[in-house]
Each structure stands twice: as C-alpha cells, then as structure tokens.
Write a protein that holds these residues in place. Structure first.
Motif, mmCIF file in Angstrom:
data_model
loop_
_atom_site.group_PDB
_atom_site.id
_atom_site.type_symbol
_atom_site.label_atom_id
_atom_site.label_comp_id
_atom_site.label_asym_id
_atom_site.label_seq_id
_atom_site.Cartn_x
_atom_site.Cartn_y
_atom_site.Cartn_z
ATOM 1 N N GLY A 21 0.699 -1.387 0.008
ATOM 2 C CA GLY A 21 -0.130 0.150 -0.107
ATOM 3 C C GLY A 21 0.707 1.308 0.131
ATOM 4 O O GLY A 21 1.888 1.426 0.807
ATOM 5 N N SER A 52 -9.027 1.517 -3.839
ATOM 6 C CA SER A 52 -8.610 2.065 -4.808
ATOM 7 C C SER A 52 -9.262 3.603 -5.003
ATOM 8 O O SER A 52 -10.334 3.797 -4.474
ATOM 9 C CB SER A 52 -9.076 1.460 -5.768
ATOM 10 O OG SER A 52 -9.176 2.101 -7.215
ATOM 11 N N THR A 507 -3.423 6.491 -0.306
ATOM 12 C CA THR A 507 -3.591 5.135 -0.007
ATOM 13 C C THR A 507 -3.321 4.546 1.398
ATOM 14 O O THR A 507 -4.122 4.128 2.027
ATOM 15 C CB THR A 507 -2.633 4.200 -0.976
ATOM 16 O OG1 THR A 507 -2.884 4.464 -2.399
ATOM 17 C CG2 THR A 507 -2.876 2.828 -0.689
#
Length: 588
Positions: A21, A52, A507
């Motif tokens: 990530g 996402s 993220t």
C-alpha cells in the motif's frame, strides 16, 4: 540509475500491478493506461483494490461495468468492489446453514469469510471474466489490472481439495478463507485464468516499489512468490525517485541520498529483474493532464508552490506520550501498513514514557536485528526492556501444532489443503498474537508498547474459535489462556490504547481508515492517529518537495477532521533517528 519507464515497453495484452500500500500502483496504472490509449491502443483499466481511488483519479463514478473515460479516447475503466463481492459470496456460502447450524457455528463461518484472503478470492472471481471472456479479450489491445492476486491465493485455487468443501467438515480455528464450495462450478474457469497469468506472451507483472527498504523487500517477496507458480514475465518500477537534488537544501540532499542508500540494499533476486523508474513529482497524480505529465520529465520541476498561511496546527508525538502517561495507559499498540514507520513510532513512544519515569517493555514483530539497529546496541535506560517476537518462529510453531492435531483425521489431499490454508495472513496474526499475549502476561507491573496489533478480523476470529470449539468437538481451534485474558484487556480503553500510524498520502490514509473500521467491528476504538514523515513540517525550498508538502495538506485535513479522535504529526527528519538519545528528538 534506472531508465524511466515508458508504456511502450508493455508488449503483452494483460498487465498486472502489485506492491504494498502507498507505493503508487493506482497512479502508475492510470498513467500507463492513459499513455497507451493516447498512442492509439484500446485499453481497459480495472481496479480490484478495496482502497482504490480510481474514481478520484479520473473524477468519474465507476462500477464493475467498463465506462469510457472522458478526455481520453480509447480508454475504458472499471472499478470492481471486492468487499461487495466478498459479502455476496459470504452470504451464498453461509446462507443455506442459517437456522440449521447453531448460531455460534454460523458466526464462525461468517468470520472465517471476512478476512483479506476471502476478499481477494472474491476479487479474483470478478476479474477472471476479464481474463477468460473472449468477447472482452477481443475488444481491447491492453487490459490493465490495478492489484494482482498473491501467490498464496493462486496456489490455494490450484489445490484440488479447495474445491470439495473441505472446511465444512474440518477447521483449525485460524482459517481466513472458510469453505470454498461456492466456487466449485468455476474450477475450469479459474484454471484458464491462472494459465493466462503464467503465459509470458499474454501477461506482464509490474512490481511497483518506492525507493525504501520495506517496500523493496515486499516487492521482492511478491516477485519470488509469483515466480514459484510460473508468473515469470516481471518488471520492477521504482516509483517516486527524486531525479536531482539541491546540495544547499538539507532536506533535498538527505531525501535524495536516503533513496539511493535504500536501492543499494535491494535483495539479490530483485537485482536480476529488469528495472525502471518513475520520477518523484510535486503534483497530485489525479486528472488526465497530470497523468500525462508523469512521462515528461521536463515538466516535473517547473511548479512553484507557496505554503504561506496554509499551516495546520496539530499535536506532536510529545502530546501523545503525555496523554498516555496522564491516563495511566498500560498497553499501547501501534498499527498501520508496512513502510509508514510503526516500529520507529513505537520505539519513540517507549523512550518518551521512560523519560517521564515509567517502566516500559517494548516488543515488536520485526527481527531482533532491527531493534538492535534502532537502539544501536546501546546500554538502555534501566526502566526500558526490549523483546522481539519472531513471526517466522511463532508461525512454524503454530502450524506444527495445528498439523499435529489435525493430520490423523485427514487424507493426503486434505492435509495439502490445510498446509496451504495455514499460509494465510491470519495464521501469522494469530500465532504472533498468542506470543504477544505471553509477553503481556509476564509484564503486569510496567507499560507494554507493542509494535503491530492484530486486526479486528483476527480478534473476532479468536472469539469465534472459542465459541466454535465449544459447539463442535472435532474443531482443533484452541485459544490459549493468555490470549483469552488479553482479548477483553485490549477492548478496555482504560487499560489499552491503539495508535494508527499513517503517511499524509491517499493510499496509506484509505488503508488506515479500513483498519479503523475493522477494529471498531471488534469493539476497539483507536485513540490517536499519528501522521508520520510529513514534509509539510519541514522548511524545504526544493520546488518538488515543497509541492509535495502542499499536496499533503488535503490528507492531513482529512485525518484530522474526519478520521481521528485525536491526531498528531511528526515532521520528515533529514537523518534517521537511531539510538536512545536520538529517539528523544521525536518528543523534544
């Protein structure tokens, strides 16, 4: 250094991106898709990542049905929601047993089907159609997948016993996959998908990594795991590599040299794979025009930012430590995705509490050498003790115990399935949790700081295992006394605090948010979020780093206003803080 990646290097129809990530998988996938479409290729971009931000990148709502991307001819995008897919799959498997099996058994089945592997299986189920459906395959020159399946998932799907409902008849209490009987009619389809993945003329795997040690190690692990099952057409992209630096700017110079030092530590296996780089850029990689810039180096240094009057005042790590000290917190967990600095933050919290006069025990799942390095083998303060839980040792011990208890009731195929199922992430979490419980049980008269806590799913699975073992005698799921005692302690906010560590990037924040939701399912509410390594807290004049600092503001604000109960920030330090005395810089 490595040549800059060009989408023209993609020769296969299928392109899969993988990496931990926060390394930039989605932005790399989007920029590649736009460039290929601009060159006249018809492209389908698919995301199967629960975190996402594909929709944010293009500014359009996406579903599992491909949709044309405005302003980019020939580009279509699809956002598969694996969480929804997993929910539907879970209900399909569990539903028939409601009202037939005891509630505790049904609850166990549901929790077994709530783990990361089940989400990945459901995602694979969704995108299998894109790999094997000739109508779709014939429509596009390139199909790009943002997030590849792990080797563990692919190996599991290749085992014959995975398709015969093995777990309906036997469970060891640690599975995060649950029964796979709901997929039995898709065995042949999955076999075709796995064959397409391992065909070098059809598929390329892009291993995306940042130029830091932890993400390079993760890319190397994924590379070896996927090579073992035949996916050998691989490339590595070193994303976010600062192309040049200003020697007169201390932050710029340190940033540049720290990246180069990390690359010298690249594992041997990765050194043999073809590598490319992508530049560290000042702007946010959202919107079509910014994505097009990524492959044009000359545009990366021209943006000048002003950060005046943009400051966000947040607490520092010192305030976190004062809070724990005043509230007499006995057990402190640091949590977050790899590469965000959990171990360093845990070490700094431990040092800070010792400096306030507390006796502290610090333990971590990192190898012992890491803490030796962190503290430079110094003579520690007498009030600080350190231990390390070695995950490999604990997992092997746990697996051996489960196999010894189960093997007498299993045939060869069943034993093969069990061994593969024990490779799942939940196995490590439970094994390590039990080792943590032993450490905590020995340390009743001091504060215990633990680097990396179990997820909410693991805690609920441990709870379910207790219920399940009472309901079904053949279950080998057993929770040791220390672990049983620790479960309620973790849920008691008067004794325990959870600190979520993140970076001020999309993220890491999105994944930390999912982690918080998971913990809250298990009745655990994180008290603090710590935003680590923030460039916005530095005084760099480098135009690229200054622009990045500006881009952080959105995520700092998001965490502070919408995610965290209490929020603290740690600036990016130009030198690594190792040794007891240097760790004190975090709290001064």
């Amino acid at each position: 250094m490595y040549p800059v990646f060009s989408p023209n290097y993609v020769q296969t129809q299928f392109l899969f991106l993988t990496g931990k990530g926060g390394v930039g998988k989605t932005s790399t996938a989007c920029a590649t898709a736009v460039a290929l479409a601009d060159s006249g290729k018809k492209v389908l971009l698919i995301s199967t990542d629960p975190a996402s931000n594909l929709q944010d990148v293009f500014g359009i709502e996406l579903t599992s049905t491909p949709k044309a991307v405005p302003a980019v001819g020939n580009l279509f995008a699809s956002n598969i929601d694996p969480e929804s897919s997993a929910k539907a799959y879970r209900e399909g498997v569990v539903g028939p047993y409601r009202g037939i099996f005891p509630e505790a058994v049904v609850a166990t089945m549901e929790e077994q089907l709530s783990g990361a592997c089940t989400v990945e299986i459901a995602a694979f189920d969704e995108f299998t159609g894109f790999l094997t459906n000739s109508e779709i395959v014939n429509l596009y020159d390139h199909v790009i997948f943002d997030t590849a399946p792990t080797g563990h998932t692919l190996r599991l799907l290749q085992l014959p016993t995975a398709w015969n409902g093995f777990l309906e008849e036997s469970t060891h209490g640690a599975s995060c996959l649950g029964p796979l009987s709901g997929l039995v009619d898709k065995k042949e389809l999955y076999s075709k998908a796995v064959s397409a993945l391992s065909n070098p003329d059809a598929t390329t795997l892009l291993l995306v990594s940042r130029p830091d040690v932890s993400s390079l190690l993760e890319a190397d692990r994924a590379s070896k795991e996927l090579m073992e099952i035949g996916i050998k057409n691989q490339m590595i992209i070193i994303n976010g590599l600062l192309q040049q630096h200003n020697e007169d700017d201390e932050v710029s110079s340190a940033f540049y040299h720290r990246q180069r030092d990390a690359l010298t530590q690249m594992p041997k296996n990765s050194k043999e794979i073809i590598k490319y780089s992508l530049p560290y850029v000042s702007y946010s990689l959202t919107g079509v025009e910014n994505l097009r810039k990524l492959f044009k180096l000359y545009e990366n240094t021209e943006t000048v930012w002003s950060l005046e009057n943009q400051s966000i005042n947040l607490s520092g790590l010192k305030d976190v430590i004062n809070d724990f000290s005043a509230n007499k917190t006995k057990l402190i967990f640091t949590m977050g995705k790899g590469g965000v600095g959990k171990t360093t933050v845990a070490s700094a919290i431990a040092v800070g509490l010792v400096e306030k006069g507390h006796r502290v025990h610090l333990t971590t799942t990192d190898p012992a050498a890491h803490l030796d390095y962190q503290f430079q083998n110094e003579q520690l303060n007498q009030n600080l003790t350190i231990s390390c839980v070695n995950p490999k040792v604990e997992v092997e011990k746990y697996k051996a115990d489960v196999i010894a208890k189960s093997s007498k009731d299993l045939d060869e195929a069943g034993l093969a399935y069990l061994k593969e199922d024990l490779e799942s992430p939940c196995t490590e979490e439970i094994a390590v949790f039990q080792a943590f419980a032993e450490v905590v049980a020995r340390s009743e008269n001091e504060i215990v700081v633990i680097d990396t806590a179990p997820t909410g799913h693991t805690l609920l699975l441990l709870d379910a295992s207790q219920s399940y073992s009472r309901e079904i005698e053949r279950s080998t799921g057993e929770v040791p006394k220390n672990a049983k005692k620790l479960l309620p302690q973790i849920r008691n906010p008067k004794e325990t605090a959870v600190v979520i560590v993140t970076l001020a990037e999309a993220t890491p924040v999105l994944e930390a948010s999912r982690l918080q939701v998971d913990l809250r399912r298990a009745s655990i509410n994180p008290q603090w979020w710590v935003i680590n390594q923030s460039l916005s807290g530095t005084n760099t004049s480098d135009p690229i780093l200054k622009g990045k600092a500006m881009a952080e503001k959105e995520w700092i604000q998001e965490v502070n206003e919408n995610k965290a109960e209490k929020c603290a920030i740690i600036p990016w330090f130009h030198e690594e803080k190792v040794g007891y005395d240097m760790l004190k810089d975090y709290i001064n």
